[in-house]
Design a protein around this motif. Structure first.
Motif, short mmCIF file in Angstrom:
data_model
loop_
_atom_site.label_atom_id
_atom_site.label_comp_id
_atom_site.label_asym_id
_atom_site.label_seq_id
_atom_site.Cartn_x
_atom_site.Cartn_y
_atom_site.Cartn_z
N LEU A 52 0.86 -1.18 0.00
CA LEU A 52 0.00 0.00 0.00
C LEU A 52 0.90 1.23 0.00
O LEU A 52 1.86 1.30 0.76
N THR A 53 0.57 2.19 -0.86
CA THR A 53 1.35 3.43 -0.91
C THR A 53 0.44 4.62 -0.66
O THR A 53 -0.72 4.63 -1.10
N PRO A 54 0.94 5.62 0.04
CA PRO A 54 0.12 6.80 0.30
C PRO A 54 -0.03 7.65 -0.97
O PRO A 54 0.85 7.63 -1.83
N ASP A 55 -1.14 8.37 -1.06
CA ASP A 55 -1.33 9.25 -2.21
C ASP A 55 -0.36 10.43 -2.17
O ASP A 55 -0.01 10.98 -3.20
N ASP A 56 0.06 10.81 -0.97
CA ASP A 56 1.01 11.90 -0.78
C ASP A 56 1.86 11.56 0.44
O ASP A 56 1.36 11.53 1.56
N ARG A 57 3.14 11.31 0.23
CA ARG A 57 4.04 10.89 1.31
C ARG A 57 4.10 11.91 2.44
O ARG A 57 4.25 11.53 3.60
N SER A 58 3.98 13.17 2.12
CA SER A 58 4.11 14.22 3.15
C SER A 58 2.92 14.25 4.11
O SER A 58 2.97 14.93 5.12
N LYS A 59 1.86 13.49 3.82
CA LYS A 59 0.71 13.42 4.73
C LYS A 59 0.92 12.40 5.86
O LYS A 59 0.09 12.29 6.75
N TYR A 60 2.02 11.66 5.79
CA TYR A 60 2.30 10.62 6.78
C TYR A 60 3.73 10.82 7.27
O TYR A 60 4.68 10.35 6.63
N THR A 61 3.89 11.51 8.39
CA THR A 61 5.22 11.84 8.87
C THR A 61 5.40 11.48 10.34
O THR A 61 4.43 11.44 11.10
N LEU A 62 6.65 11.22 10.72
CA LEU A 62 7.04 10.97 12.10
C LEU A 62 8.25 11.82 12.42
O LEU A 62 9.15 11.95 11.59
N ALA A 63 8.27 12.39 13.63
CA ALA A 63 9.43 13.16 14.11
C ALA A 63 9.76 12.67 15.51
O ALA A 63 8.93 12.76 16.42
N PHE A 64 10.97 12.15 15.70
CA PHE A 64 11.41 11.58 16.97
C PHE A 64 12.20 12.61 17.78
O PHE A 64 13.23 13.09 17.32
N ALA A 65 11.73 12.92 18.97
CA ALA A 65 12.41 13.86 19.85
C ALA A 65 13.21 13.11 20.92
O ALA A 65 12.89 11.97 21.27
N ALA A 66 14.24 13.76 21.46
CA ALA A 66 15.11 13.16 22.47
C ALA A 66 14.40 12.94 23.79
O ALA A 66 14.81 12.10 24.59
N ASP A 67 13.31 13.67 24.02
CA ASP A 67 12.61 13.55 25.30
C ASP A 67 11.59 12.42 25.32
O ASP A 67 10.77 12.32 26.21
N GLY A 68 11.63 11.55 24.30
CA GLY A 68 10.72 10.41 24.26
C GLY A 68 9.38 10.71 23.64
O GLY A 68 8.45 9.93 23.77
N VAL A 69 9.28 11.81 22.92
CA VAL A 69 8.03 12.19 22.26
C VAL A 69 8.17 11.95 20.76
O VAL A 69 9.21 12.24 20.18
N VAL A 70 7.14 11.42 20.16
CA VAL A 70 7.07 11.32 18.71
C VAL A 70 5.86 12.13 18.26
O VAL A 70 4.78 12.01 18.82
N ASN A 71 6.07 12.99 17.29
CA ASN A 71 4.99 13.77 16.69
C ASN A 71 4.69 13.16 15.33
O ASN A 71 5.61 12.81 14.59
N ALA A 72 3.41 13.02 15.02
CA ALA A 72 3.02 12.35 13.79
C ALA A 72 1.95 13.14 13.04
O ALA A 72 1.12 13.81 13.65
N ARG A 73 2.03 13.03 11.74
CA ARG A 73 0.91 13.44 10.88
C ARG A 73 0.47 12.14 10.22
O ARG A 73 1.28 11.44 9.60
N ILE A 74 -0.79 11.82 10.37
CA ILE A 74 -1.33 10.61 9.78
C ILE A 74 -2.52 11.04 8.93
O ILE A 74 -3.64 11.16 9.40
#
Length: 146
Positions: A52-74
Motif C-alpha cells: 500500500l502506498t500513500p497518495d502523498d508521502r508528506s501526509k504521513y510523517t514521524l518526528a522523533f524527539a530526544a525527550d521520548g516524544v514522537v509527533n506524527a501526521r497521519i
C-alpha cells in the motif's frame, strides 16, 4: 544497627539523585540514530506481500524527539505520543493522542492507527527507516523528510 557515617548517607543520596537525573535526560535506550530525525511514509508492505502506498508521502510523517516524544501526521490527523527503545533495533510506541477528523476514502489513516501499538522493531537501511509489526505482520518504510 547501622554504624556508618552521615557521609555515607549523603553519598548514597547523591548517587540516587544522579541516577534519577540521568534517567530523565534522554529516552531510555534510545538509539541516537532516531533522536532528532523526521520521516515520511513511502509504503506499507504487509506480511501477505500486499503493498500500500500513500497518495502523498508528506501526509504521513514521524518526528522523533530526544525527550521520548514522537509527533506524527497521519493523513488528515495529527498525533503526539511516547516512544522508547530498550535495545538495538527495538522500538515501542506508547498511546498516541490524536485528532479524529474523518480522512478521505483511500487513506491509510485507519490502518496505521490500528497498527501503531504493534510496531516492535526498526532497521535503518540505505538511508531509510523500516518499522516492523510484531509477528511478521508487515513493515512500514519511511524516507527522510525533505
Amino acid at each position: 544497627m547501622y554504624t556508618g557515617s552521615a557521609l555515607d548517607f549523603v553519598s548514597v543520596r547523591a548517587i540516587l539523585l544522579a541516577m534519577l537525573l540521568a534517567g530523565c535526560a534522554a529516552v531510555p535506550g534510545a538509539s541516537e540514530s532516531l533522536v532528532g530525525t523526521s520521516w515520511q511514509l513511502v509504503k506499507f508492505q504487509g506480511g501477505d506481500g500486499a503493498v500500500l502506498t500513500p497518495d502523498d508521502r508528506s501526509k504521513y510523517t514521524l518526528a522523533f524527539a530526544a525527550d521520548g516524544v514522537v509527533n506524527a501526521r497521519i493523513d488528515c490527523n495529527r498525533g503526539r505520543g511516547g516512544w522508547k527503545s530498550a535495545g538495538p533495533s527495538q522500538i515501542e510506541f506508547g498511546p498516541m493522542a490524536i485528532t479524529r477528523a474523518m480522512c478521505p476514502p483511500g487513506s491509510l489513516h485507519d490502518q496505521l492507527v490500528k497498527h501503531w501499538p504493534f510496531i516492535r522493531s526498526y532497521t535503518m537501511r540505505d538511508g531509510r527507516l523500516f518499522l516492523a509489526l510484531m509477528a511478521d505482520g508487515g513493515t512500514y518504510e519511511f524516507e527522510p523528510l525533505r
